[in-house]
Design a protein around this motif. Structure first.
Motif, PDB file in Angstrom:
ATOM      1  N   LEU A 276       3.518  40.640 -40.411  1.00  0.00           N
ATOM      2  CA  LEU A 276       3.846  40.543 -38.990  1.00  0.00           C
ATOM      3  C   LEU A 276       2.679  40.973 -38.104  1.00  0.00           C
ATOM      4  N   THR A 277       1.903  41.934 -38.568  1.00  0.00           N
ATOM      5  CA  THR A 277       0.731  42.359 -37.799  1.00  0.00           C
ATOM      6  C   THR A 277      -0.267  41.216 -37.670  1.00  0.00           C
ATOM      7  N   ASP A 278      -0.466  40.464 -38.779  1.00  0.00           N
ATOM      8  CA  ASP A 278      -1.346  39.299 -38.735  1.00  0.00           C
ATOM      9  C   ASP A 278      -0.855  38.285 -37.704  1.00  0.00           C
ATOM     10  N   LEU A 279       0.442  38.005 -37.746  1.00  0.00           N
ATOM     11  CA  LEU A 279       0.995  36.981 -36.863  1.00  0.00           C
ATOM     12  C   LEU A 279       0.919  37.404 -35.401  1.00  0.00           C
ATOM     13  N   ARG A 280       1.242  38.679 -35.130  1.00  0.00           N
ATOM     14  CA  ARG A 280       1.149  39.163 -33.746  1.00  0.00           C
ATOM     15  C   ARG A 280      -0.295  39.110 -33.257  1.00  0.00           C
ATOM     16  N   LEU A 281      -1.210  39.532 -34.110  1.00  0.00           N
ATOM     17  CA  LEU A 281      -2.621  39.508 -33.744  1.00  0.00           C
ATOM     18  C   LEU A 281      -3.066  38.083 -33.445  1.00  0.00           C
ATOM     19  N   PHE A 282      -2.730  37.152 -34.305  1.00  0.00           N
ATOM     20  CA  PHE A 282      -3.163  35.773 -34.104  1.00  0.00           C
ATOM     21  C   PHE A 282      -2.597  35.211 -32.805  1.00  0.00           C
ATOM     22  N   LEU A 283      -1.345  35.539 -32.513  1.00  0.00           N
ATOM     23  CA  LEU A 283      -0.718  35.095 -31.268  1.00  0.00           C
ATOM     24  C   LEU A 283      -1.466  35.654 -30.059  1.00  0.00           C
ATOM     25  N   HIS A 284      -1.790  36.941 -30.093  1.00  0.00           N
ATOM     26  CA  HIS A 284      -2.512  37.568 -28.984  1.00  0.00           C
ATOM     27  C   HIS A 284      -3.909  36.962 -28.816  1.00  0.00           C
ATOM     28  N   VAL A 285      -4.589  36.729 -29.926  1.00  0.00           N
ATOM     29  CA  VAL A 285      -5.939  36.160 -29.865  1.00  0.00           C
ATOM     30  C   VAL A 285      -5.891  34.757 -29.270  1.00  0.00           C
ATOM     31  N   ALA A 286      -4.921  33.953 -29.719  1.00  0.00           N
ATOM     32  CA  ALA A 286      -4.812  32.583 -29.218  1.00  0.00           C
ATOM     33  C   ALA A 286      -4.475  32.566 -27.728  1.00  0.00           C
ATOM     34  N   GLU A 287      -3.586  33.456 -27.295  1.00  0.00           N
ATOM     35  CA  GLU A 287      -3.217  33.522 -25.882  1.00  0.00           C
ATOM     36  C   GLU A 287      -4.393  33.961 -25.022  1.00  0.00           C
ATOM     37  N   ALA A 288      -5.135  34.954 -25.503  1.00  0.00           N
ATOM     38  CA  ALA A 288      -6.240  35.507 -24.716  1.00  0.00           C
ATOM     39  C   ALA A 288      -7.503  34.656 -24.816  1.00  0.00           C
ATOM     40  N   GLY A 289      -7.605  33.826 -25.854  1.00  0.00           N
ATOM     41  CA  GLY A 289      -8.821  33.048 -26.051  1.00  0.00           C
ATOM     42  C   GLY A 289     -10.000  33.900 -26.462  1.00  0.00           C
ATOM     43  N   SER A 290      -9.690  35.080 -27.020  1.00  0.00           N
ATOM     44  CA  SER A 290     -10.745  36.032 -27.374  1.00  0.00           C
ATOM     45  C   SER A 290     -10.241  36.962 -28.463  1.00  0.00           C
ATOM     46  N   ILE A 291     -11.046  37.169 -29.494  1.00  0.00           N
ATOM     47  CA  ILE A 291     -10.666  38.112 -30.546  1.00  0.00           C
ATOM     48  C   ILE A 291     -10.685  39.537 -29.995  1.00  0.00           C
ATOM     49  N   THR A 292     -11.648  39.833 -29.147  1.00  0.00           N
ATOM     50  CA  THR A 292     -11.731  41.176 -28.565  1.00  0.00           C
ATOM     51  C   THR A 292     -10.494  41.490 -27.742  1.00  0.00           C
ATOM     52  N   ALA A 293     -10.125  40.580 -26.832  1.00  0.00           N
ATOM     53  CA  ALA A 293      -8.948  40.804 -25.990  1.00  0.00           C
ATOM     54  C   ALA A 293      -7.673  40.797 -26.824  1.00  0.00           C
ATOM     55  N   GLY A 294      -7.606  39.925 -27.831  1.00  0.00           N
ATOM     56  CA  GLY A 294      -6.435  39.884 -28.694  1.00  0.00           C
ATOM     57  C   GLY A 294      -6.267  41.165 -29.480  1.00  0.00           C
ATOM     58  N   ALA A 295      -7.377  41.713 -29.951  1.00  0.00           N
ATOM     59  CA  ALA A 295      -7.326  42.986 -30.682  1.00  0.00           C
ATOM     60  C   ALA A 295      -6.824  44.101 -29.777  1.00  0.00           C
ATOM     61  N   GLU A 296      -7.288  44.093 -28.530  1.00  0.00           N
ATOM     62  CA  GLU A 296      -6.850  45.122 -27.584  1.00  0.00           C
ATOM     63  C   GLU A 296      -5.347  45.026 -27.334  1.00  0.00           C
ATOM     64  N   ARG A 297      -4.850  43.808 -27.134  1.00  0.00           N
ATOM     65  CA  ARG A 297      -3.412  43.626 -26.915  1.00  0.00           C
ATOM     66  C   ARG A 297      -2.602  44.051 -28.133  1.00  0.00           C
ATOM     67  N   ALA A 298      -3.151  43.836 -29.311  1.00  0.00           N
ATOM     68  CA  ALA A 298      -2.451  44.190 -30.548  1.00  0.00           C
ATOM     69  C   ALA A 298      -2.663  45.642 -30.948  1.00  0.00           C
ATOM     70  N   ALA A 299      -3.438  46.382 -30.142  1.00  0.00           N
ATOM     71  CA  ALA A 299      -3.735  47.802 -30.407  1.00  0.00           C
ATOM     72  C   ALA A 299      -4.452  47.974 -31.742  1.00  0.00           C
ATOM     73  N   LEU A 300      -5.416  47.086 -32.013  1.00  0.00           N
ATOM     74  CA  LEU A 300      -6.214  47.160 -33.231  1.00  0.00           C
ATOM     75  C   LEU A 300      -7.687  47.290 -32.869  1.00  0.00           C
ATOM     76  N   ALA A 301      -8.445  47.931 -33.708  1.00  0.00           N
ATOM     77  CA  ALA A 301      -9.890  47.980 -33.535  1.00  0.00           C
ATOM     78  C   ALA A 301     -10.450  46.576 -33.749  1.00  0.00           C
ATOM     79  N   LEU A 302     -11.532  46.266 -33.049  1.00  0.00           N
ATOM     80  CA  LEU A 302     -12.108  44.921 -33.149  1.00  0.00           C
ATOM     81  C   LEU A 302     -12.497  44.586 -34.584  1.00  0.00           C
ATOM     82  N   ALA A 303     -13.098  45.542 -35.283  1.00  0.00           N
ATOM     83  CA  ALA A 303     -13.506  45.283 -36.672  1.00  0.00           C
ATOM     84  C   ALA A 303     -12.303  44.969 -37.544  1.00  0.00           C
ATOM     85  N   SER A 304     -11.214  45.720 -37.356  1.00  0.00           N
ATOM     86  CA  SER A 304     -10.000  45.481 -38.136  1.00  0.00           C
ATOM     87  C   SER A 304      -9.398  44.124 -37.804  1.00  0.00           C
TER      88      SER A 304
END
Length: 302
Positions: free
Chosen positions: A5-33
């Motif tokens: 579920l963490t993968d799916l939420r992250l992917f959804l956030h990244v796709a919505e934001a158009g950015s891995i950095t912004a998606g990671a922030e929305r998902a409360a994950l470090a960018l590297a993770s």
């Protein structure tokens, strides 16, 4: 394939934001993770899920498929949480709402505060967007519900969504007392485009709306300053910095303590009917459906 579920939420956030950095922030994950998780998903899928470019990322066709199923899975999880009710004491529900400027600032804070006070295990994610973008997002499953304006000059299309009447939003011209235009009973937007204006911050749905109408009239708005809220805007108006177009509810509230006048705009687009839009009321998670009912009842009492 094994996506959690963490993968799916992250992917959804990244796709919505158009950015891995912004998606990671929305998902409360470090960018590297987050980057490692995306790479892991692509390794499991055996194909690229994101197309990477200078301006961000966008889902590939395979990524669109993952995005579609991620939305379905996460929506089902939200439905399960709501339907378990008292048995799921350790779980929290989440409702994502998109609204235009007037909805977010004027009409939603009070009913949402009432509802949140009686639903301590439910969180709300509230974001401001233009009405047309809200319809697209709700239709795509990116939000549970939206508050949109059905404008006389061609507002948001239905998008196949269910609509529930919510509020009437009237736009007025805010002018300082003593200003020549403050004595007018009604005025057209095009008549005041030669004046200085006070506006809302960049990205405001209402400010973008006004800018489009000014462009149609061939005379762009002369903005002297931009501020983050209607109270601050009206305070600048009171001091003679410029005029402003604000919701009538905001002008009424501010004129109790400020020396301003509200002049109704005669343009058809200045009268906007706000509606709650959902893909399907019956398919919403229980807590989201209850929130819609609360908002509908609140609108009936006003």
């Amino acid at each position: 394939m094994r996506f959690d579920l963490t993968d799916l939420r992250l992917f959804l956030h990244v796709a919505e934001a158009g950015s891995i950095t912004a998606g990671a922030e929305r998902a409360a994950l470090a960018l590297a993770s987050a980057s490692a998780r995306i790479r892991g998903m692509e390794a499991v899928a055996g194909t690229a899920l994101l197309q990477r470019g200078r301006r961000g990322v966008a889902p590939t066709p395979a990524g669109e498929a993952v995005l579609h199923h991620a939305r379905l899975v996460l929506q089902q999880m939200e439905r399960m949480r709501g339907e378990l009710g008292d048995y799921a004491r350790g779980l929290k529900g989440h409702v994502r709402i998109l609204g235009n400027t007037a909805a977010v600032t004027e009409f939603l804070p009070e009913p949402l505060a009432e509802w949140l006070a009686t639903h301590p295990r439910i969180d709300i994610d509230l974001e401001e967007r233009p009405s047309h973008a809200i319809v697209e997002a709700v239709a795509a499953g990116l939000a549970d519900l939206g508050i949109v304006a059905d404008m006389a000059d061609g507002g948001a299309a239905d998008g196949g969504l269910e609509r529930i009447p919510f509020r009437i939003d009237r736009l007025v011209l805010a002018a300082p007392r003593g200003h020549p235009l403050a004595a007018r009973r009604r005025i057209a937007f095009a008549e005041v485009l030669g004046e200085d204006f006070v506006g809302l911050s960049p990205g405001s749905a209402l400010q973008d709306h006004l800018a489009r109408h000014a462009a149609r009239a061939g005379r762009p708005l002369k903005l002297r300053v931009r501020l983050g809220g209607f109270d601050a805007v009206c305070r600048m108006v009171e001091q003679g910095v410029g005029l402003a177009v604000v919701p009538e509810t905001a002008a009424r509230r501010c004129r109790r303590s400020m020396a301003i006048r509200a002049v109704p705009l005669s343009d058809p687009w200045a009268l906007r009917r706000l509606s709650i839009c959902v893909r399907s009321l019956g398919a919403l998670p229980v807590h989201a459906r209850r929130l819609v009912e609360h908002l509908r009842e609140d609108s009936r009492q006003t």
